[in-house]
Design a protein around this motif. Structure first.
Motif, PDB file in Angstrom:
ATOM      1  N   VAL A  54     -31.489   9.175 -10.716  1.00  0.00           N
ATOM      2  CA  VAL A  54     -32.146   7.892 -11.013  1.00  0.00           C
ATOM      3  C   VAL A  54     -33.516   8.198 -11.603  1.00  0.00           C
ATOM      4  O   VAL A  54     -33.979   9.331 -11.552  1.00  0.00           O
ATOM      5  CB  VAL A  54     -32.277   7.025  -9.734  1.00  0.00           C
ATOM      6  CG1 VAL A  54     -30.909   6.753  -9.137  1.00  0.00           C
ATOM      7  CG2 VAL A  54     -33.186   7.691  -8.712  1.00  0.00           C
ATOM      8  N   PRO A  84     -32.683  19.129 -16.368  1.00  0.00           N
ATOM      9  CA  PRO A  84     -31.696  19.345 -17.444  1.00  0.00           C
ATOM     10  C   PRO A  84     -32.221  18.802 -18.773  1.00  0.00           C
ATOM     11  O   PRO A  84     -33.278  18.165 -18.807  1.00  0.00           O
ATOM     12  CB  PRO A  84     -30.490  18.522 -16.974  1.00  0.00           C
ATOM     13  CG  PRO A  84     -31.002  17.599 -15.921  1.00  0.00           C
ATOM     14  CD  PRO A  84     -32.418  17.930 -15.583  1.00  0.00           C
ATOM     15  N   ASN A  85     -31.497  19.037 -19.849  1.00  0.00           N
ATOM     16  CA  ASN A  85     -31.841  18.376 -21.117  1.00  0.00           C
ATOM     17  C   ASN A  85     -30.612  17.647 -21.679  1.00  0.00           C
ATOM     18  O   ASN A  85     -29.502  17.813 -21.164  1.00  0.00           O
ATOM     19  CB  ASN A  85     -32.477  19.349 -22.126  1.00  0.00           C
ATOM     20  CG  ASN A  85     -31.535  20.435 -22.611  1.00  0.00           C
ATOM     21  OD1 ASN A  85     -30.339  20.406 -22.340  1.00  0.00           O
ATOM     22  ND2 ASN A  85     -32.066  21.388 -23.335  1.00  0.00           N
ATOM     23  N   PRO A 129     -37.507   8.549 -12.040  1.00  0.00           N
ATOM     24  CA  PRO A 129     -38.430   9.084 -11.032  1.00  0.00           C
ATOM     25  C   PRO A 129     -39.001   8.029 -10.074  1.00  0.00           C
ATOM     26  O   PRO A 129     -39.137   8.289  -8.878  1.00  0.00           O
ATOM     27  CB  PRO A 129     -39.541   9.716 -11.875  1.00  0.00           C
ATOM     28  CG  PRO A 129     -38.846  10.109 -13.152  1.00  0.00           C
ATOM     29  CD  PRO A 129     -37.800   9.060 -13.383  1.00  0.00           C
ATOM     30  N   GLY A 138     -26.778  11.414 -15.055  1.00  0.00           N
ATOM     31  CA  GLY A 138     -25.779  11.458 -13.982  1.00  0.00           C
ATOM     32  C   GLY A 138     -24.369  11.455 -14.560  1.00  0.00           C
ATOM     33  O   GLY A 138     -23.497  12.213 -14.135  1.00  0.00           O
ATOM     34  N   ALA A 182     -37.654   5.593  -8.756  1.00  0.00           N
ATOM     35  CA  ALA A 182     -36.680   5.120  -7.754  1.00  0.00           C
ATOM     36  C   ALA A 182     -36.344   6.194  -6.712  1.00  0.00           C
ATOM     37  O   ALA A 182     -35.575   5.941  -5.780  1.00  0.00           O
ATOM     38  CB  ALA A 182     -35.397   4.681  -8.473  1.00  0.00           C
ATOM     39  N   GLY A 203     -26.756   7.156  -9.332  1.00  0.00           N
ATOM     40  CA  GLY A 203     -27.316   6.952 -10.665  1.00  0.00           C
ATOM     41  C   GLY A 203     -26.398   7.639 -11.663  1.00  0.00           C
ATOM     42  O   GLY A 203     -26.430   8.861 -11.824  1.00  0.00           O
ATOM     43  N   VAL A 225     -32.826  15.416 -10.239  1.00  0.00           N
ATOM     44  CA  VAL A 225     -33.036  15.741 -11.658  1.00  0.00           C
ATOM     45  C   VAL A 225     -34.241  14.961 -12.202  1.00  0.00           C
ATOM     46  O   VAL A 225     -34.490  14.943 -13.403  1.00  0.00           O
ATOM     47  CB  VAL A 225     -31.794  15.449 -12.544  1.00  0.00           C
ATOM     48  CG1 VAL A 225     -30.580  16.224 -12.074  1.00  0.00           C
ATOM     49  CG2 VAL A 225     -31.476  13.975 -12.612  1.00  0.00           C
TER      50      VAL A 225
HETATM   51  N1  LIG Z   1     -31.794  11.479 -19.981  1.00  0.00           N
HETATM   52  C1  LIG Z   1     -32.341  12.676 -20.106  1.00  0.00           C
HETATM   53  O1  LIG Z   1     -32.370  13.289 -21.152  1.00  0.00           O
HETATM   54  C2  LIG Z   1     -32.958  13.364 -18.918  1.00  0.00           C
HETATM   55  C3  LIG Z   1     -33.365  14.704 -19.057  1.00  0.00           C
HETATM   56  C4  LIG Z   1     -33.902  15.339 -17.937  1.00  0.00           C
HETATM   57  C5  LIG Z   1     -34.038  14.654 -16.738  1.00  0.00           C
HETATM   58  N2  LIG Z   1     -33.651  13.363 -16.675  1.00  0.00           N
HETATM   59  C6  LIG Z   1     -33.847  12.661 -15.416  1.00  0.00           C
HETATM   60  O2  LIG Z   1     -32.637  12.061 -15.040  1.00  0.00           O
HETATM   61  C7  LIG Z   1     -32.929  10.884 -14.285  1.00  0.00           C
HETATM   62  C8  LIG Z   1     -32.044   9.763 -14.813  1.00  0.00           C
HETATM   63  O3  LIG Z   1     -32.368   9.542 -16.165  1.00  0.00           O
HETATM   64  P1  LIG Z   1     -31.329   8.837 -17.147  1.00  0.00           P
HETATM   65  O4  LIG Z   1     -31.852   9.004 -18.505  1.00  0.00           O
HETATM   66  O5  LIG Z   1     -29.947   9.276 -16.809  1.00  0.00           O
HETATM   67  O6  LIG Z   1     -31.518   7.307 -16.676  1.00  0.00           O
HETATM   68  P2  LIG Z   1     -30.500   6.089 -16.819  1.00  0.00           P
HETATM   69  O7  LIG Z   1     -29.588   6.303 -17.975  1.00  0.00           O
HETATM   70  O8  LIG Z   1     -31.330   4.855 -16.737  1.00  0.00           O
HETATM   71  O9  LIG Z   1     -29.591   6.201 -15.500  1.00  0.00           O
HETATM   72  C9  LIG Z   1     -30.045   5.930 -14.218  1.00  0.00           C
HETATM   73  C10 LIG Z   1     -29.054   4.962 -13.586  1.00  0.00           C
HETATM   74  O10 LIG Z   1     -29.306   4.923 -12.180  1.00  0.00           O
HETATM   75  C11 LIG Z   1     -29.312   3.545 -11.757  1.00  0.00           C
HETATM   76  N3  LIG Z   1     -30.063   3.450 -10.512  1.00  0.00           N
HETATM   77  C12 LIG Z   1     -31.393   3.388 -10.314  1.00  0.00           C
HETATM   78  N4  LIG Z   1     -31.664   3.338  -9.001  1.00  0.00           N
HETATM   79  C13 LIG Z   1     -30.471   3.378  -8.359  1.00  0.00           C
HETATM   80  C14 LIG Z   1     -30.099   3.354  -7.016  1.00  0.00           C
HETATM   81  N5  LIG Z   1     -30.981   3.276  -6.026  1.00  0.00           N
HETATM   82  N6  LIG Z   1     -28.794   3.413  -6.723  1.00  0.00           N
HETATM   83  C15 LIG Z   1     -27.868   3.475  -7.695  1.00  0.00           C
HETATM   84  N7  LIG Z   1     -28.162   3.488  -9.019  1.00  0.00           N
HETATM   85  C16 LIG Z   1     -29.459   3.451  -9.326  1.00  0.00           C
HETATM   86  C17 LIG Z   1     -29.960   2.870 -12.908  1.00  0.00           C
HETATM   87  O11 LIG Z   1     -29.811   1.479 -12.809  1.00  0.00           O
HETATM   88  P3  LIG Z   1     -31.085   0.542 -13.226  1.00  0.00           P
HETATM   89  O12 LIG Z   1     -31.188   0.673 -14.703  1.00  0.00           O
HETATM   90  O13 LIG Z   1     -30.696  -0.816 -12.760  1.00  0.00           O
HETATM   91  O14 LIG Z   1     -32.287   1.087 -12.522  1.00  0.00           O
HETATM   92  C18 LIG Z   1     -29.226   3.516 -14.090  1.00  0.00           C
HETATM   93  O15 LIG Z   1     -27.964   2.933 -14.286  1.00  0.00           O
HETATM   94  C19 LIG Z   1     -34.423  10.607 -14.443  1.00  0.00           C
HETATM   95  O16 LIG Z   1     -35.094  10.895 -13.246  1.00  0.00           O
HETATM   96  C20 LIG Z   1     -34.862  11.546 -15.540  1.00  0.00           C
HETATM   97  O17 LIG Z   1     -36.175  12.030 -15.304  1.00  0.00           O
HETATM   98  C21 LIG Z   1     -33.109  12.692 -17.723  1.00  0.00           C
END
Ligand SMILES: NC(=O)c1ccc[n+]([C@@H]2O[C@H](COP(=O)([O-])OP(=O)(O)OC[C@H]3O[C@@H](n4cnc5c(N)ncnc54)[C@H](OP(=O)(O)O)[C@@H]3O)[C@@H](O)[C@H]2O)c1
Length: 263
Positions: free
Chosen positions: A70, A118-119, A72, A12, A74, A7, A94
């Motif tokens: 990814v 993280p944030n 939650p 990521g 997934a 992800g 994360v």
């Molecule tokens: N962004 C933030 O500020 C933040 C802060 C704290 C924690 N988090 C945590 O970080 C995680 C990711 O969030 P994000 O905002 O980075 O999401 P995101 O931008 O949507 O990135 C996740 C990526 O992972 C891909 N993915 C999903 N399942 C997969 C798999 N099995 N194999 C490979 N790739 C896969 C997704 O593709 P698809 O779109 O096709 O599913 C997407 O490209 C979440 O769990 C979130 O709770 C995020």
């Protein structure tokens, strides 16, 4: 150390960039997989030697530490793949709201998990990461995890029962700060400053005030007193903020966020 990231979206991607920029690992020791080729290409353009893998399992097999970044929903399917691995890496999640107990329950194998939160300022190296080490992890694992998280900003280990409270402050906190910045910049514009002037002044003031508190270690109210002359303009503004309930609103909102995180 070989680090895998499954992800490579917002979080990521920020983590890969942070680690490579801080040079804690060479790009040839990074293993990535994402459904979207464009996310992989974005990293590969900057760091040509990173390894783009063919599947989630490919990353799990090749890495000694894997970050699951990814959404939650997934996570469970991804963790269940560990049951088919010959090499079991240390796994850092994360994913918001997914507990260490949940992670352990998604697979049968004896996996060491780390839960983290993280944030978004992590993407520019000024984030906050809170984390809890799971069962079976040792001091080397903790050292390694800290090394990774320190590339994103400030890292703090907490017992898992405090993660929801921390999430309500550091996870949601950037949103609170952006609302305050926006309100201050609106105020500046209404007083005749340009949007850029107002926003820049507000952002630097927020940064400087937080930095001063961290440097001096003084209580915020002592620092506030230093800005507040008797009968002056600041106390007049603070009286207005009190009357309108800013403190109450912030405390109440943070408690609501922590409660929602638990549900
Ligand atoms: N962004 C933030 O500020 C933040 C802060 C704290 C924690 N988090 C945590 O970080 C995680 C990711 O969030 P994000 O905002 O980075 O999401 P995101 O931008 O949507 O990135 C996740 C990526 O992972 C891909 N993915 C999903 N399942 C997969 C798999 N099995 N194999 C490979 N790739 C896969 C997704 O593709 P698809 O779109 O096709 O599913 C997407 O490209 C979440 O769990 C979130 O709770 C995020």
């Amino acid at each position: 150390m070989k680090i895998g990231i499954i992800g490579v979206g917002k979080m990521g991607g920020a983590m890969v960039r942070g680690m490579l920029k801080a040079n804690i690992v060479s790009d040839s020791h990074i293993y990535l997989y994402d459904h979207h080729q464009v996310n992989l290409e974005a990293i590969k353009t900057l760091y040509p030697n990173v390894n783009c893998c063919s599947s989630e399992s490919d990353v799990l097999e090749k890495s000694s530490v894997v970050i699951l970044a990814v959404k939650p929903y997934a996570i469970s399917k991804l963790v269940s793949l560990l049951d088919h691995c010959t090499n079991i890496p240390l796994v850092i999640s994360v994913a918001a709201g997914v507990s260490l107990g949940d992670l352990t329950s998604f697979c049968q194998s004896d996996v060491k998990f780390v839960r983290s939160m993280p944030n978004t300022p992590a993407s520019v190296g000024h984030g906050v990461v809170v984390y809890s080490m799971g069962q079976g992890t040792n001091i080397q694992d903790k050292f390694l995890v800290e090394n990774i998280f320190n590339t994103l900003g400030y890292a703090l280990e907490l017992p898992e029962e405090k993660i929801d409270a921390a999430m309500a402050i550091s996870g949601c906190g950037p949103a609170y700060m952006y609302v305050i910045l926006d309100a201050l910049s609106d105020a500046g514009v209404s007083l005749g400053l340009t949007r850029t002037e107002a926003l820049t002044l507000a952002a630097h003031t927020m940064e400087g005030s937080a930095y001063m508190q961290m440097q001096t270690g003084q209580h915020p109210m002592a620092l506030r007193d230093d800005v507040t002359s008797p009968g002056g303009v600041t106390i007049a503004a603070l009286n207005e903020l009190d009357a309108l309930g800013l403190r109450h609103a912030l405390i109440s909102a943070t408690r609501v966020a922590a409660l929602k995180g638990k549900s």
